[in-house]
Design a protein around this motif. Structure first.
Motif, PDB file in Angstrom:
ATOM      1  N   VAL A  19      -6.859 -17.809  -0.831  1.00  0.00           N
ATOM      2  CA  VAL A  19      -6.692 -16.494  -1.453  1.00  0.00           C
ATOM      3  C   VAL A  19      -5.239 -16.378  -1.924  1.00  0.00           C
ATOM      4  CG1 VAL A  19      -6.774 -14.004  -1.091  1.00  0.00           C
ATOM      5  CG2 VAL A  19      -8.463 -15.487   0.028  1.00  0.00           C
ATOM      6  N   GLU A  20      -5.047 -15.975  -3.152  1.00  0.00           N
ATOM      7  CA  GLU A  20      -3.702 -15.862  -3.732  1.00  0.00           C
ATOM      8  C   GLU A  20      -2.889 -14.792  -2.992  1.00  0.00           C
ATOM      9  OE1 GLU A  20      -0.693 -17.024  -6.152  1.00  0.00           O
ATOM     10  OE2 GLU A  20      -2.707 -17.879  -6.179  1.00  0.00           O
ATOM     11  N   PRO A  21      -1.716 -15.153  -2.453  1.00  0.00           N
ATOM     12  CA  PRO A  21      -0.883 -14.142  -1.792  1.00  0.00           C
ATOM     13  C   PRO A  21      -0.160 -13.282  -2.832  1.00  0.00           C
ATOM     14  CG  PRO A  21       0.194 -16.276  -1.706  1.00  0.00           C
ATOM     15  CD  PRO A  21      -1.143 -16.497  -2.360  1.00  0.00           C
ATOM     16  N   VAL A  22       0.019 -12.011  -2.480  1.00  0.00           N
ATOM     17  CA  VAL A  22       0.731 -11.058  -3.328  1.00  0.00           C
ATOM     18  C   VAL A  22       1.870 -10.473  -2.498  1.00  0.00           C
ATOM     19  CG1 VAL A  22       0.539  -8.860  -4.563  1.00  0.00           C
ATOM     20  CG2 VAL A  22      -1.356 -10.506  -4.634  1.00  0.00           C
ATOM     21  N   GLU A  23       3.074 -10.468  -3.054  1.00  0.00           N
ATOM     22  CA  GLU A  23       4.203  -9.892  -2.328  1.00  0.00           C
ATOM     23  C   GLU A  23       4.095  -8.368  -2.358  1.00  0.00           C
ATOM     24  OE1 GLU A  23       8.632 -11.253  -1.906  1.00  0.00           O
ATOM     25  OE2 GLU A  23       8.453  -9.995  -3.697  1.00  0.00           O
ATOM     26  N   VAL A  24       4.064  -7.750  -1.174  1.00  0.00           N
ATOM     27  CA  VAL A  24       3.973  -6.291  -1.071  1.00  0.00           C
ATOM     28  C   VAL A  24       5.325  -5.661  -0.759  1.00  0.00           C
ATOM     29  CG1 VAL A  24       1.534  -6.257  -0.484  1.00  0.00           C
ATOM     30  CG2 VAL A  24       3.217  -6.415   1.347  1.00  0.00           C
ATOM     31  N   ALA A  25       6.255  -6.472  -0.282  1.00  0.00           N
ATOM     32  CA  ALA A  25       7.639  -6.059  -0.018  1.00  0.00           C
ATOM     33  C   ALA A  25       8.423  -7.363   0.089  1.00  0.00           C
ATOM     34  CB  ALA A  25       7.726  -5.258   1.278  1.00  0.00           C
ATOM     35  N   PRO A  26       9.727  -7.329  -0.076  1.00  0.00           N
ATOM     36  CA  PRO A  26      10.492  -8.571   0.035  1.00  0.00           C
ATOM     37  C   PRO A  26      10.212  -9.285   1.367  1.00  0.00           C
ATOM     38  CG  PRO A  26      11.859  -6.854  -0.872  1.00  0.00           C
ATOM     39  CD  PRO A  26      10.575  -6.186  -0.426  1.00  0.00           C
ATOM     40  N   GLY A  27       9.709 -10.524   1.286  1.00  0.00           N
ATOM     41  CA  GLY A  27       9.428 -11.322   2.471  1.00  0.00           C
ATOM     42  C   GLY A  27       8.092 -11.071   3.131  1.00  0.00           C
ATOM     43  N   ILE A  28       7.273 -10.195   2.560  1.00  0.00           N
ATOM     44  CA  ILE A  28       5.958  -9.888   3.144  1.00  0.00           C
ATOM     45  C   ILE A  28       4.890 -10.111   2.080  1.00  0.00           C
ATOM     46  CG2 ILE A  28       4.480  -8.154   4.222  1.00  0.00           C
ATOM     47  CD1 ILE A  28       7.043  -6.752   5.198  1.00  0.00           C
ATOM     48  N   THR A  29       3.929 -10.992   2.386  1.00  0.00           N
ATOM     49  CA  THR A  29       2.821 -11.223   1.455  1.00  0.00           C
ATOM     50  C   THR A  29       1.500 -10.844   2.096  1.00  0.00           C
ATOM     51  OG1 THR A  29       2.568 -13.538   2.124  1.00  0.00           O
ATOM     52  CG2 THR A  29       3.997 -13.095   0.225  1.00  0.00           C
ATOM     53  N   ARG A  30       0.557 -10.465   1.218  1.00  0.00           N
ATOM     54  CA  ARG A  30      -0.779 -10.049   1.659  1.00  0.00           C
ATOM     55  C   ARG A  30      -1.822 -10.870   0.908  1.00  0.00           C
ATOM     56  NH1 ARG A  30      -1.532  -4.238   0.604  1.00  0.00           N
ATOM     57  NH2 ARG A  30      -1.499  -4.893  -1.546  1.00  0.00           N
ATOM     58  N   ARG A  31      -2.848 -11.266   1.617  1.00  0.00           N
ATOM     59  CA  ARG A  31      -4.025 -11.889   1.013  1.00  0.00           C
ATOM     60  C   ARG A  31      -5.186 -10.947   1.301  1.00  0.00           C
ATOM     61  NH1 ARG A  31      -2.733 -17.663   0.619  1.00  0.00           N
ATOM     62  NH2 ARG A  31      -0.805 -17.974   1.771  1.00  0.00           N
ATOM     63  N   ARG A  32      -5.751 -10.368   0.245  1.00  0.00           N
ATOM     64  CA  ARG A  32      -6.910  -9.471   0.423  1.00  0.00           C
ATOM     65  C   ARG A  32      -8.149 -10.314   0.645  1.00  0.00           C
ATOM     66  NH1 ARG A  32      -6.283  -4.032  -0.956  1.00  0.00           N
ATOM     67  NH2 ARG A  32      -4.369  -3.614  -2.092  1.00  0.00           N
ATOM     68  N   TRP A  42      -7.526  -8.372   5.665  1.00  0.00           N
ATOM     69  CA  TRP A  42      -6.352  -8.884   4.974  1.00  0.00           C
ATOM     70  C   TRP A  42      -5.594  -9.807   5.906  1.00  0.00           C
ATOM     71  CZ3 TRP A  42      -3.394  -6.578   8.524  1.00  0.00           C
ATOM     72  CH2 TRP A  42      -3.717  -5.278   8.933  1.00  0.00           C
ATOM     73  N   MET A  43      -4.822 -10.676   5.312  1.00  0.00           N
ATOM     74  CA  MET A  43      -3.936 -11.568   6.050  1.00  0.00           C
ATOM     75  C   MET A  43      -2.522 -11.269   5.570  1.00  0.00           C
ATOM     76  SD  MET A  43      -3.809 -14.224   8.178  1.00  0.00           S
ATOM     77  CE  MET A  43      -5.436 -14.940   8.062  1.00  0.00           C
ATOM     78  N   TYR A  44      -1.609 -10.994   6.499  1.00  0.00           N
ATOM     79  CA  TYR A  44      -0.217 -10.740   6.150  1.00  0.00           C
ATOM     80  C   TYR A  44       0.659 -11.836   6.729  1.00  0.00           C
ATOM     81  CZ  TYR A  44      -0.923  -5.989   4.436  1.00  0.00           C
ATOM     82  OH  TYR A  44      -1.307  -4.907   3.702  1.00  0.00           O
ATOM     83  N   ASP A  45       1.613 -12.278   5.923  1.00  0.00           N
ATOM     84  CA  ASP A  45       2.649 -13.197   6.371  1.00  0.00           C
ATOM     85  C   ASP A  45       3.986 -12.489   6.225  1.00  0.00           C
ATOM     86  OD1 ASP A  45       1.262 -15.751   6.979  1.00  0.00           O
ATOM     87  OD2 ASP A  45       0.600 -15.539   4.900  1.00  0.00           O
ATOM     88  N   PHE A  46       4.733 -12.405   7.323  1.00  0.00           N
ATOM     89  CA  PHE A  46       6.057 -11.779   7.345  1.00  0.00           C
ATOM     90  C   PHE A  46       7.099 -12.877   7.512  1.00  0.00           C
ATOM     91  CE2 PHE A  46       3.569  -8.128   8.075  1.00  0.00           C
ATOM     92  CZ  PHE A  46       4.310  -6.977   8.281  1.00  0.00           C
ATOM     93  N   ALA A  47       8.084 -12.925   6.644  1.00  0.00           N
ATOM     94  CA  ALA A  47       9.203 -13.853   6.792  1.00  0.00           C
ATOM     95  C   ALA A  47      10.096 -13.371   7.937  1.00  0.00           C
ATOM     96  CB  ALA A  47      10.015 -13.915   5.489  1.00  0.00           C
ATOM     97  N   PRO A  48      10.895 -14.257   8.520  1.00  0.00           N
ATOM     98  CA  PRO A  48      11.813 -13.838   9.586  1.00  0.00           C
ATOM     99  C   PRO A  48      12.701 -12.666   9.128  1.00  0.00           C
ATOM    100  CG  PRO A  48      11.763 -16.220   9.450  1.00  0.00           C
ATOM    101  CD  PRO A  48      10.989 -15.703   8.260  1.00  0.00           C
ATOM    102  N   GLY A  49      12.871 -11.695  10.027  1.00  0.00           N
ATOM    103  CA  GLY A  49      13.753 -10.562   9.762  1.00  0.00           C
ATOM    104  C   GLY A  49      13.179  -9.483   8.867  1.00  0.00           C
ATOM    105  N   THR A  50      11.855  -9.458   8.663  1.00  0.00           N
ATOM    106  CA  THR A  50      11.269  -8.436   7.790  1.00  0.00           C
ATOM    107  C   THR A  50      10.605  -7.319   8.590  1.00  0.00           C
ATOM    108  OG1 THR A  50       9.244  -9.751   7.554  1.00  0.00           O
ATOM    109  CG2 THR A  50      10.907  -9.962   5.818  1.00  0.00           C
ATOM    110  N   GLU A  51      10.483  -6.177   7.921  1.00  0.00           N
ATOM    111  CA  GLU A  51       9.853  -4.987   8.510  1.00  0.00           C
ATOM    112  C   GLU A  51       8.990  -4.347   7.435  1.00  0.00           C
ATOM    113  OE1 GLU A  51      11.187  -1.205  11.209  1.00  0.00           O
ATOM    114  OE2 GLU A  51      12.574  -1.816   9.639  1.00  0.00           O
ATOM    115  N   TRP A  52       7.829  -3.810   7.852  1.00  0.00           N
ATOM    116  CA  TRP A  52       6.971  -3.101   6.907  1.00  0.00           C
ATOM    117  C   TRP A  52       7.811  -2.008   6.246  1.00  0.00           C
ATOM    118  CZ3 TRP A  52       2.918  -4.659   4.635  1.00  0.00           C
ATOM    119  CH2 TRP A  52       2.108  -3.769   3.930  1.00  0.00           C
ATOM    120  N   PRO A  53       7.709  -1.842   4.917  1.00  0.00           N
ATOM    121  CA  PRO A  53       8.658  -0.984   4.197  1.00  0.00           C
ATOM    122  C   PRO A  53       8.594   0.514   4.498  1.00  0.00           C
ATOM    123  CG  PRO A  53       6.963  -1.819   2.714  1.00  0.00           C
ATOM    124  CD  PRO A  53       6.783  -2.524   4.023  1.00  0.00           C
TER     125      PRO A  53
END
Length: 110
Positions: A19-32, A42-53
């Protein structure tokens, strides 16, 4: 678009990494993931040091499962295997220091 495997119409199979990931905030991607009239995933990937906006407010019930890494949510450290259930009307704002992946399911209000 991910490959949906040939199956009867009452089931869907796919591999989440297709599933194509879409950036929802800097360092956070979502796969619907495929949704139904009762729930969405959904699947979320958070990069180190990120917080939901922003503070996430739930109209219906929401659940998530930590696949890898560690989330900090409502003051709790949640590692792989952690399963969290939020009641309708609840709020949260997950973050991670190390990076993390979660699988989430939202139960839709009829």
């Amino acid at each position: 678009m991910p490959q949906l495997y040939s199956t009867p119409s009452d089931v869907q199979f796919l591999h989440v990494d297709e599933v194509e990931p879409v950036e929802v905030a800097p360092g956070i991607t979502r796969r619907r993931l495929p949704a139904t009239e009762w729930a969405r995933g959904w699947m979320y990937d958070f990069a180190p040091g990120t917080e939901w906006p922003e503070v996430d407010v739930h109209e219906g019930e929401e659940r998530y499962y930590v696949i890898s890494g560690e989330f900090i949510d409502r003051g709790k450290r949640l590692g792989p295997g952690s399963y969290v259930v939020f009641a309708p009307g609840s709020t949260h704002r997950p973050r991670t220091e190390s990076g993390a992946r979660m699988l989430g399911i939202s139960i839709l209000i009829p």
